[in-house]
Design a protein around this motif. Structure first.
Motif, PDB file in Angstrom:
ATOM      1  N   ALA A   1      61.107 -70.287   6.154  1.00  0.00           N
ATOM      2  CA  ALA A   1      61.283 -69.223   5.163  1.00  0.00           C
ATOM      3  C   ALA A   1      62.608 -68.504   5.359  1.00  0.00           C
ATOM      4  O   ALA A   1      63.295 -68.154   4.390  1.00  0.00           O
ATOM      5  CB  ALA A   1      60.122 -68.239   5.260  1.00  0.00           C
ATOM      6  N   GLU A   2      62.990 -68.307   6.617  1.00  0.00           N
ATOM      7  CA  GLU A   2      64.263 -67.624   6.889  1.00  0.00           C
ATOM      8  C   GLU A   2      65.447 -68.443   6.390  1.00  0.00           C
ATOM      9  O   GLU A   2      66.380 -67.903   5.772  1.00  0.00           O
ATOM     10  CB  GLU A   2      64.385 -67.346   8.390  1.00  0.00           C
ATOM     11  N   VAL A   3      65.417 -69.739   6.660  1.00  0.00           N
ATOM     12  CA  VAL A   3      66.522 -70.590   6.197  1.00  0.00           C
ATOM     13  C   VAL A   3      66.515 -70.677   4.676  1.00  0.00           C
ATOM     14  O   VAL A   3      67.569 -70.630   4.026  1.00  0.00           O
ATOM     15  CB  VAL A   3      66.426 -72.001   6.828  1.00  0.00           C
ATOM     16  N   PHE A   4      65.347 -70.809   4.093  1.00  0.00           N
ATOM     17  CA  PHE A   4      65.219 -70.856   2.632  1.00  0.00           C
ATOM     18  C   PHE A   4      65.870 -69.627   2.001  1.00  0.00           C
ATOM     19  O   PHE A   4      66.667 -69.727   1.058  1.00  0.00           O
ATOM     20  CB  PHE A   4      63.737 -70.932   2.252  1.00  0.00           C
ATOM     21  N   ASN A   5      65.542 -68.455   2.506  1.00  0.00           N
ATOM     22  CA  ASN A   5      66.060 -67.227   1.921  1.00  0.00           C
ATOM     23  C   ASN A   5      67.571 -67.105   2.118  1.00  0.00           C
ATOM     24  O   ASN A   5      68.275 -66.554   1.262  1.00  0.00           O
ATOM     25  CB  ASN A   5      65.337 -66.013   2.511  1.00  0.00           C
ATOM     26  N   THR A   6      68.078 -67.631   3.220  1.00  0.00           N
ATOM     27  CA  THR A   6      69.531 -67.644   3.426  1.00  0.00           C
ATOM     28  C   THR A   6      70.201 -68.554   2.410  1.00  0.00           C
ATOM     29  O   THR A   6      71.261 -68.228   1.854  1.00  0.00           O
ATOM     30  CB  THR A   6      69.860 -68.107   4.852  1.00  0.00           C
ATOM     31  N   MET A   7      69.594 -69.714   2.145  1.00  0.00           N
ATOM     32  CA  MET A   7      70.121 -70.628   1.128  1.00  0.00           C
ATOM     33  C   MET A   7      70.137 -69.968  -0.244  1.00  0.00           C
ATOM     34  O   MET A   7      71.123 -70.077  -0.998  1.00  0.00           O
ATOM     35  CB  MET A   7      69.282 -71.904   1.114  1.00  0.00           C
ATOM     36  N   VAL A   8      69.083 -69.265  -0.605  1.00  0.00           N
ATOM     37  CA  VAL A   8      69.032 -68.579  -1.904  1.00  0.00           C
ATOM     38  C   VAL A   8      70.120 -67.511  -1.981  1.00  0.00           C
ATOM     39  O   VAL A   8      70.783 -67.346  -3.012  1.00  0.00           O
ATOM     40  CB  VAL A   8      67.638 -67.958  -2.132  1.00  0.00           C
ATOM     41  N   GLU A   9      70.338 -66.788  -0.899  1.00  0.00           N
ATOM     42  CA  GLU A   9      71.391 -65.759  -0.884  1.00  0.00           C
ATOM     43  C   GLU A   9      72.772 -66.402  -1.024  1.00  0.00           C
ATOM     44  O   GLU A   9      73.646 -65.856  -1.708  1.00  0.00           O
ATOM     45  CB  GLU A   9      71.310 -64.947   0.415  1.00  0.00           C
ATOM     46  N   ALA A  10      72.984 -67.561  -0.405  1.00  0.00           N
ATOM     47  CA  ALA A  10      74.261 -68.270  -0.562  1.00  0.00           C
ATOM     48  C   ALA A  10      74.490 -68.629  -2.029  1.00  0.00           C
ATOM     49  O   ALA A  10      75.613 -68.501  -2.545  1.00  0.00           O
ATOM     50  CB  ALA A  10      74.282 -69.524   0.303  1.00  0.00           C
ATOM     51  N   GLY A  11      73.434 -69.067  -2.706  1.00  0.00           N
ATOM     52  CA  GLY A  11      73.559 -69.355  -4.132  1.00  0.00           C
ATOM     53  C   GLY A  11      73.883 -68.107  -4.925  1.00  0.00           C
ATOM     54  O   GLY A  11      74.721 -68.143  -5.843  1.00  0.00           O
ATOM     55  N   ARG A  12      73.257 -66.984  -4.564  1.00  0.00           N
ATOM     56  CA  ARG A  12      73.532 -65.726  -5.272  1.00  0.00           C
ATOM     57  C   ARG A  12      74.999 -65.323  -5.121  1.00  0.00           C
ATOM     58  O   ARG A  12      75.639 -64.865  -6.080  1.00  0.00           O
ATOM     59  CB  ARG A  12      72.628 -64.620  -4.731  1.00  0.00           C
ATOM     60  N   ILE A  13      75.545 -65.515  -3.938  1.00  0.00           N
ATOM     61  CA  ILE A  13      76.960 -65.218  -3.702  1.00  0.00           C
ATOM     62  C   ILE A  13      77.838 -66.115  -4.567  1.00  0.00           C
ATOM     63  O   ILE A  13      78.834 -65.661  -5.150  1.00  0.00           O
ATOM     64  CB  ILE A  13      77.298 -65.388  -2.206  1.00  0.00           C
ATOM     65  N   GLY A  14      77.454 -67.389  -4.676  1.00  0.00           N
ATOM     66  CA  GLY A  14      78.201 -68.303  -5.535  1.00  0.00           C
ATOM     67  C   GLY A  14      78.165 -67.871  -6.991  1.00  0.00           C
ATOM     68  O   GLY A  14      79.208 -67.825  -7.673  1.00  0.00           O
ATOM     69  N   PHE A  15      76.984 -67.536  -7.483  1.00  0.00           N
ATOM     70  CA  PHE A  15      76.859 -67.096  -8.879  1.00  0.00           C
ATOM     71  C   PHE A  15      77.717 -65.852  -9.132  1.00  0.00           C
ATOM     72  O   PHE A  15      78.398 -65.748 -10.154  1.00  0.00           O
ATOM     73  CB  PHE A  15      75.397 -66.784  -9.220  1.00  0.00           C
ATOM     74  N   ALA A  16      77.666 -64.901  -8.215  1.00  0.00           N
ATOM     75  CA  ALA A  16      78.372 -63.630  -8.397  1.00  0.00           C
ATOM     76  C   ALA A  16      79.886 -63.824  -8.477  1.00  0.00           C
ATOM     77  O   ALA A  16      80.587 -62.988  -9.053  1.00  0.00           O
ATOM     78  CB  ALA A  16      78.027 -62.672  -7.260  1.00  0.00           C
ATOM     79  N   ALA A  17      80.390 -64.917  -7.925  1.00  0.00           N
ATOM     80  CA  ALA A  17      81.836 -65.161  -7.914  1.00  0.00           C
ATOM     81  C   ALA A  17      82.330 -65.862  -9.173  1.00  0.00           C
ATOM     82  O   ALA A  17      83.539 -65.997  -9.367  1.00  0.00           O
ATOM     83  CB  ALA A  17      82.198 -65.991  -6.685  1.00  0.00           C
ATOM     84  N   LEU A  18      81.427 -66.313 -10.036  1.00  0.00           N
ATOM     85  CA  LEU A  18      81.818 -67.136 -11.173  1.00  0.00           C
ATOM     86  C   LEU A  18      82.386 -66.303 -12.310  1.00  0.00           C
ATOM     87  O   LEU A  18      81.748 -65.365 -12.789  1.00  0.00           O
ATOM     88  CB  LEU A  18      80.614 -67.944 -11.682  1.00  0.00           C
ATOM     89  N   CYS A  19      83.591 -66.689 -12.763  1.00  0.00           N
ATOM     90  CA  CYS A  19      84.242 -65.995 -13.875  1.00  0.00           C
ATOM     91  C   CYS A  19      85.497 -66.786 -14.239  1.00  0.00           C
ATOM     92  O   CYS A  19      86.119 -67.390 -13.353  1.00  0.00           O
ATOM     93  CB  CYS A  19      84.615 -64.575 -13.449  1.00  0.00           C
ATOM     94  N   PRO A  20      85.877 -66.831 -15.512  1.00  0.00           N
ATOM     95  CA  PRO A  20      87.125 -67.509 -15.867  1.00  0.00           C
ATOM     96  C   PRO A  20      88.301 -66.939 -15.074  1.00  0.00           C
ATOM     97  O   PRO A  20      88.388 -65.733 -14.837  1.00  0.00           O
ATOM     98  CB  PRO A  20      87.270 -67.212 -17.360  1.00  0.00           C
ATOM     99  N   GLY A  21      89.194 -67.825 -14.647  1.00  0.00           N
ATOM    100  CA  GLY A  21      90.365 -67.419 -13.881  1.00  0.00           C
ATOM    101  C   GLY A  21      90.169 -67.438 -12.388  1.00  0.00           C
ATOM    102  O   GLY A  21      91.135 -67.289 -11.632  1.00  0.00           O
ATOM    103  N   VAL A  22      88.940 -67.644 -11.941  1.00  0.00           N
ATOM    104  CA  VAL A  22      88.651 -67.663 -10.507  1.00  0.00           C
ATOM    105  C   VAL A  22      88.896 -69.063  -9.948  1.00  0.00           C
ATOM    106  O   VAL A  22      88.563 -70.069 -10.572  1.00  0.00           O
ATOM    107  CB  VAL A  22      87.197 -67.218 -10.244  1.00  0.00           C
ATOM    108  N   SER A  23      89.468 -69.121  -8.771  1.00  0.00           N
ATOM    109  CA  SER A  23      89.713 -70.388  -8.095  1.00  0.00           C
ATOM    110  C   SER A  23      88.409 -70.992  -7.593  1.00  0.00           C
ATOM    111  O   SER A  23      87.586 -70.305  -6.975  1.00  0.00           O
ATOM    112  CB  SER A  23      90.664 -70.160  -6.913  1.00  0.00           C
ATOM    113  N   CYS A  24      88.222 -72.281  -7.847  1.00  0.00           N
ATOM    114  CA  CYS A  24      87.043 -72.971  -7.314  1.00  0.00           C
ATOM    115  C   CYS A  24      87.048 -72.949  -5.789  1.00  0.00           C
ATOM    116  O   CYS A  24      85.986 -72.885  -5.159  1.00  0.00           O
ATOM    117  CB  CYS A  24      87.005 -74.408  -7.826  1.00  0.00           C
ATOM    118  N   HIS A  25      88.224 -73.014  -5.201  1.00  0.00           N
ATOM    119  CA  HIS A  25      88.336 -72.886  -3.747  1.00  0.00           C
ATOM    120  C   HIS A  25      87.735 -71.560  -3.283  1.00  0.00           C
ATOM    121  O   HIS A  25      86.977 -71.507  -2.311  1.00  0.00           O
ATOM    122  CB  HIS A  25      89.806 -72.965  -3.318  1.00  0.00           C
ATOM    123  N   ASP A  26      88.078 -70.477  -3.988  1.00  0.00           N
ATOM    124  CA  ASP A  26      87.610 -69.159  -3.570  1.00  0.00           C
ATOM    125  C   ASP A  26      86.092 -69.037  -3.677  1.00  0.00           C
ATOM    126  O   ASP A  26      85.450 -68.393  -2.832  1.00  0.00           O
ATOM    127  CB  ASP A  26      88.278 -68.071  -4.410  1.00  0.00           C
TER     128      ASP A  26
END
Length: 373
Positions: free
Chosen positions: A254-279
Motif C-alpha cells: 500500500a505504501e509503494v502504491f500510494n507513492t506511485m499514485v503521488e508520482a503520477g499526480r506530480i506528472g499531471f500537475a506539470a503538464l501544460c503547453p510550452g513545458v519541456s518533456c524533460h522537465d
C-alpha cells in the motif's frame, strides 16, 4: 478528405522551408496518415513524392495502380513493373523519371535500411518531419483517440472483472474477444489493417517485469498485479493501466502504491503547453529518487500516443520535445520490486490550452483497485 490534404500541405511547407526539392514517404503508417490508403509495402516499395508547388506523385507497383487511383487526395500516378524488375521497369528507374539525379531529397525517420541504401544516389537526408506533424493532433484525431480511450477503459474493466484470487491469466484473456464484439456492435466495424486490441494482466510478482508477456498459466495471488488495455481502434490508439489487488494489500504494498499514485499526480500537475518533456519526467523521477526508489525505476514517465501506441513526444529526461496543445501522451511512472511486483498506472492524456485532460477515466485509489471491496 480535407484532413489528408491539410497534412500533405503542412509537409509541403516544411519541405519548402528546408530548401529540399522533394520529400519521400514510404512506410505503412505514414502512407495511411497522409492519404487514408491502407497499403502493406511488403517487398514492393511505394513512395509518395512531395514536391513544393506540385501535386504529390504516387510511385506504385503496377499491381497497386488501380487501387491508388481511388485515393481522394489529388495526385499523379507513376507505375513501375514489379520487384525485382527487368531493366527499365524498376522502382528506382521510375523514381529517376520523377527526380533529377541532383535533386536534394529528404526521407522519413522510419524508412527501411534497404530503401535508404537504394536511394543513396540522391544522398537523402533523414528528417523527422512526419514525426513532428504527427505529434500535434487535429480535432478529427483527438475525437478518434477519445473514442479509443473509452474502449481502452472498457477493455481493462472487462479483464479485471475476470480476475480473482487463484485464477489464471488464461481466464482474463477472454476480455479481448468480448471487447472486440462490443466495438463491432458500437462502431459497425473493426478494420483489421488499422486496429489492434489487446488486454493483458501481469500477475505478481511478474508485474515487476513490464515487458515480460504474461503466460496463460500465471496465477493471481497476493501482491500488486498490473492490468493493461493497449489498443488501436480503426486507426488511433489509447492505453489504460492500473495496479490492482485480488486480496487486501499488505502494508508495504500500500505504501509503494500510494507513492506511485503521488508520482503520477506530480506528472499531471506539470503538464501544460510550452513545458519541456524533460522537465516533466525530471520532476517525477526526482520525487521517486528522493523517496528511495532510485533502484526501482525502469522507464520514463510517458510517451506520445496517436496512430501508434508509442510515438513522440517522449516524456523522458534527456528529451528535447516541448509539450503543445493537442498533443496526446501517457503518464505512467512505475516502481518495480523484483520478486514482489510492479506498481504502475497509465492514462491517456490530452494537452489542452491551459493544462491537460484525462481521456481515460478509471479510478486511481487503492480502495477502488482492491477487487472485492
Amino acid at each position: 478528405m480535407p484532413e489528408h490534404q491539410n497534412r500533405l500541405s503542412a509537409l509541403e511547407e516544411k519541405v519548402k522551408n528546408s530548401g529540399l526539392d522533394a520529400f519521400l514517404i514510404s512506410t505503412k503508417d505514414s502512407i495511411f496518415y497522409f492519404t487514408g490508403f491502407r497499403y502493406e509495402p511488403f517487398e514492393r516499395p511505394f513512395f509518395i513524392v512531395v514536391r513544393p508547388g506540385n501535386q504529390p506523385v504516387f510511385l506504385t507497383p503496377r499491381i497497386e495502380a488501380e487501387n491508388m487511383a481511388t485515393i481522394a487526395v489529388p495526385h499523379r500516378i507513376v507505375e513501375y513493373i514489379d520487384y525485382p524488375a527487368p531493366a527499365g521497369g524498376s522502382y528506382i528507374e521510375a523514381l529517376q523519371a520523377v527526380l533529377p539525379a541532383e535533386a536534394n531529397i529528404g526521407v522519413e525517420m522510419s524508412i527501411t535500411g534497404e530503401l535508404l541504401v537504394a536511394l543513396s544516389g540522391w544522398s537523402p537526408r533523414v528528417l523527422p518531419y512526419v514525426e513532428q506533424l504527427r505529434m500535434v493532433k487535429s480535432p478529427y484525431e483527438v475525437a478518434a483517440i477519445r473514442k479509443a480511450a473509452k474502449y481502452s477503459d472498457r477493455g481493462l474493466q472487462l479483464a479485471m472483472g475476470l480476475a480473482c484470487h487463484g485464477g489464471c491469466i488464461a481466464d482474463t484473456d477472454k476480455a479481448n474477444a468480448r471487447l472486440r464484439e462490443e466495438i463491432v456492435q458500437q462502431e459497425g466495424y473493426l478494420d483489421p489493417y488499422i486496429s489492434n486490441i489487446w488486454q493483458g494482466i501481469w500477475a505478481a510478482p511478474y508485474s515487476a517485469q513490464p515487458h515480460r508477456f504474461p503466460e496463460p498459466s500465471d496465477t493471481l495471488i497476493e501482491g500488486p498485479n498490473v492490468g493493461l488495455s493497449f489498443l488501436r481502434v480503426n486507426g488511433y490508439s489509447a492505453e489504460t493501466e492500473r495496479t490492482f489487488f485480488v486480496t487486501s494489500p499488505r502494508k508495504e504494498d500500500a505504501e509503494v502504491f500510494n507513492t506511485m499514485v503521488e508520482a503520477g499526480r506530480i506528472g499531471f500537475a506539470a503538464l501544460c503547453p510550452g513545458v519541456s518533456c524533460h522537465d516533466v519526467d525530471h520532476k517525477v523521477m526526482e520525487f521517486l529518487r528522493a523517496e528511495g526508489f532510485g533502484n526501482n525505476l525502469l522507464h520514463r514517465t510517458g510517451h506520445g500516443i496517436g496512430m501508434g501506441g508509442h510515438e513522440g513526444p517522449w516524456v523522458a529526461e534527456g528529451s528535447d520535445d516541448i509539450l503543445q496543445e493537442n498533443m496526446v501522451i501517457s503518464v505512467e511512472p512505475g516502481i518495480y520490486w523484483r520478486g514482489q511486483g510492479g506498481f504502475r498506472h497509465s492514462d491517456t492524456v490530452l494537452i489542452t490550452n491551459d493544462g491537460y485532460e484525462l481521456l481515460t477515466d478509471m479510478p486511481h485509489d487503492i480502495a477502488s483497485m482492491t477487487l472485492g471491496n
